[in-house]
Design a protein around this motif. Structure first.
Motif, PDB file in Angstrom:
ATOM      1  N   ARG A 104      43.623  50.964  23.288  1.00 39.06           N
ATOM      2  CA  ARG A 104      42.458  50.776  24.157  1.00 39.06           C
ATOM      3  C   ARG A 104      41.215  51.415  23.536  1.00 39.06           C
ATOM      4  NH1 ARG A 104      43.258  56.043  26.298  1.00 39.06           N
ATOM      5  NH2 ARG A 104      41.304  56.864  27.111  1.00 39.06           N
ATOM      6  N   LEU A 105      40.053  51.065  24.081  1.00 36.40           N
ATOM      7  CA  LEU A 105      38.779  51.733  23.817  1.00 36.40           C
ATOM      8  C   LEU A 105      38.078  51.933  25.151  1.00 36.40           C
ATOM      9  CD1 LEU A 105      37.206  49.863  20.743  1.00 36.40           C
ATOM     10  CD2 LEU A 105      37.921  52.251  20.800  1.00 36.40           C
ATOM     11  N   ASP A 106      37.223  52.953  25.216  1.00 36.62           N
ATOM     12  CA  ASP A 106      36.413  53.158  26.418  1.00 36.62           C
ATOM     13  C   ASP A 106      34.963  52.723  26.209  1.00 36.62           C
ATOM     14  OD1 ASP A 106      38.442  54.396  28.136  1.00 36.62           O
ATOM     15  OD2 ASP A 106      38.407  55.994  26.644  1.00 36.62           O
ATOM     16  N   MET A 107      34.481  52.906  24.996  1.00 34.73           N
ATOM     17  CA  MET A 107      33.097  52.531  24.695  1.00 34.73           C
ATOM     18  C   MET A 107      32.978  52.215  23.219  1.00 34.73           C
ATOM     19  SD  MET A 107      29.560  54.754  25.246  1.00 34.73           S
ATOM     20  CE  MET A 107      29.800  54.917  27.010  1.00 34.73           C
ATOM     21  N   LEU A 108      32.203  51.185  22.899  1.00 30.00           N
ATOM     22  CA  LEU A 108      31.889  50.854  21.510  1.00 30.00           C
ATOM     23  C   LEU A 108      30.383  50.687  21.395  1.00 30.00           C
ATOM     24  CD1 LEU A 108      33.718  48.326  19.193  1.00 30.00           C
ATOM     25  CD2 LEU A 108      31.246  48.528  19.182  1.00 30.00           C
ATOM     26  N   ILE A 109      29.785  51.368  20.434  1.00 27.63           N
ATOM     27  CA  ILE A 109      28.347  51.258  20.177  1.00 27.63           C
ATOM     28  C   ILE A 109      28.152  50.791  18.739  1.00 27.63           C
ATOM     29  CG2 ILE A 109      26.109  52.416  20.181  1.00 27.63           C
ATOM     30  CD1 ILE A 109      27.360  54.571  21.993  1.00 27.63           C
ATOM     31  N   ASN A 110      27.514  49.646  18.563  1.00 29.86           N
ATOM     32  CA  ASN A 110      27.230  49.138  17.222  1.00 29.86           C
ATOM     33  C   ASN A 110      25.851  49.602  16.773  1.00 29.86           C
ATOM     34  OD1 ASN A 110      27.188  47.776  14.812  1.00 29.86           O
ATOM     35  ND2 ASN A 110      26.534  45.847  15.726  1.00 29.86           N
TER      36      ASN A 110
END
Length: 287
Positions: A104-110
Motif C-alpha cells: 500500500r501507499l498513503d501519499m505520493l507526491i511527484n
C-alpha cells in the motif's frame, strides 16, 4: 499438543501479511527525491513523524539511485528506488518493489519537472515567442512535465486505495500557476505552459476515474483516492535560478517554507476537492 500448537504458530507467522506488519506506519513516496523540493519534502515528513510520535516509511525515487536501498532515519526508514523517466520499465520495477514490501501507499507526491535545461548539449530556455518553437524541445517538456505523472498514477494509484477506509489516499503532482489556461494573461513560455496545462487535464481526468473506481462504502473495501496539482510558488531551487533576479525577495520561498505550506494543503483536502489545483496558500487555481 505442544507440537501441534508450535506448527500452527509457525504457519501463522509464515502467512503474516506485509500490509499488517506495516499498518502502524505511514508509507509515503516522493518521486524526484533528489531535487530541491523533493529533498525538502523528505525532511518535512521526518519532522512530522517525530512530532506525531509515529513511524514512517519514506520512499524516494530518482534516476540517480541504482538498486533499492534502505537506511534508518529518525522515526522510520528511508527507501531509495530508481525511477528513470526515460526508461518506463523502472516504473514497473519500482511499483513491484513497493507492492511486495508494503502492499500500500498513503501519499505520493511527484516532484519531477523542468523549466529549462540541455537538449543535445545546448542550454534551452522557455520560448519568448512562437517563432522560437522547436518540436524536440516541446516534446522534452511533455516528457518531463506530463508523462511521469501519468506513469506514476498507472503504477501506484491502486496501492493508494489499499489503506484504511476512513482515510484518503492522496496522489499529488507539483505544477505551476503558469499552466492555468484561464490565468494566462502574459503569453510566452509555450512548451512549458502547454505541458503543465496537459498535466492539469490529465489529473482532472484521472480524478473522475478515481472517483468511480474506489468507493469505500462498497464491498471491495478500497479506500477513497483523490488527486491534486500543487503550485509551490517561486522557490529558491535550480529550476527558478535563472529567473530570480526579477522576483521580489519576499516572494522567493525556501524549499522548507514551500513544502511546509504544501503539506498543510494536502492534509486539509477532502473528497470534493478531487482533481483540482491549489497553490501553497490553499487557494484554488483555475484550470
Amino acid at each position: 499438543l505442544i507440537l501441534m500448537l508450535s506448527k500452527s504458530i509457525l504457519h501463522a507467522r509464515s502467512n503474516f501479511s506485509p500490509l499488517v506488519r506495516c499498518a502502524s506506519s505511514r508509507v509515503v513516496m516522493i518521486a524526484g527525491g533528489k531535487g530541491g523540493l523533493g529533498q525538502a519534502f523528505i525532511e518535512r515528513f521526518i519532522e512530522q513523524a517525530k512530532g506525531r510520535d509515529e513511524e514512517i516509511d519514506i520512499i524516494a525515487t530518482s534516476s540517480q539511485f541504482s538498486s533499492p536501498s534502505t537506511e534508518d532515519i529518525e522515526s522510520g526508514k528511508l527507501h531509495k528506488l530508481k525511477i528513470d523517466i526515460r526508461d518506463y520499465k523502472t516504473f514497473e520495477e519500482a511499483s513491484e518493489w513497493v507492492n511486495s514490501k508494503f502492499g500500500r501507499l498513503d501519499m505520493l507526491i511527484n516532484c519531477i519537472g523542468m523549466l529549462h535545461g540541455k537538449l543535445h548539449d545546448k542550454e534551452r530556455m522557455p520560448e519568448k515567442t512562437f517563432l522560437e518553437l522547436d518540436p524536440e524541445w516541446m516534446m522534452e517538456n511533455f516528457r518531463v512535465n506530463t508523462l511521469p505523472t501519468a506513469m506514476l498514477a498507472k503504477r501506484f494509484c491502486p496501492m493508494l486505495a489499499e489503506g484504511p477506509s476512513d482515510t484518503l489516499g492522496i496522489f499529488a503532482a507539483l505544477s505551476a500557476r503558469i499552466g492555468s489556461i484561464e490565468d494566462n494573461k502574459l503569453g510566452g513560455w509555450f512548451s512549458y505552459r502547454a505541458s503543465k496545462a496537459a498535466l492539469h487535464q490529465y489529473m482532472r481526468t484521472l480524478s473522475i476515474e478515481l472517483d468511480r473506481k474506489y468507493k469505500p462504502q462498497e464491498k471491495n473495501n478500497k479506500r477513497k483516492v483523490i488527486s491534486a496539482c500543487l503550485h509551490p510558488g517561486t522557490v529558491d531551487t535550480g529550476l527558478s535560478e535563472p529567473f530570480q533576479k526579477n522576483i521580489d525577495p519576499k516572494k522567493l520561498f525556501t524549499p522548507e517554507y514551500s513544502t511546509n505550506k504544501l503539506l498543510s494543503v494536502l492534509e486539509s483536502l477532502n473528497e470534493k476537492q478531487n482533481g483540482r489545483i491549489f497553490d501553497y496558500a490553499g487557494q484554488e487555481i483555475p484550470a
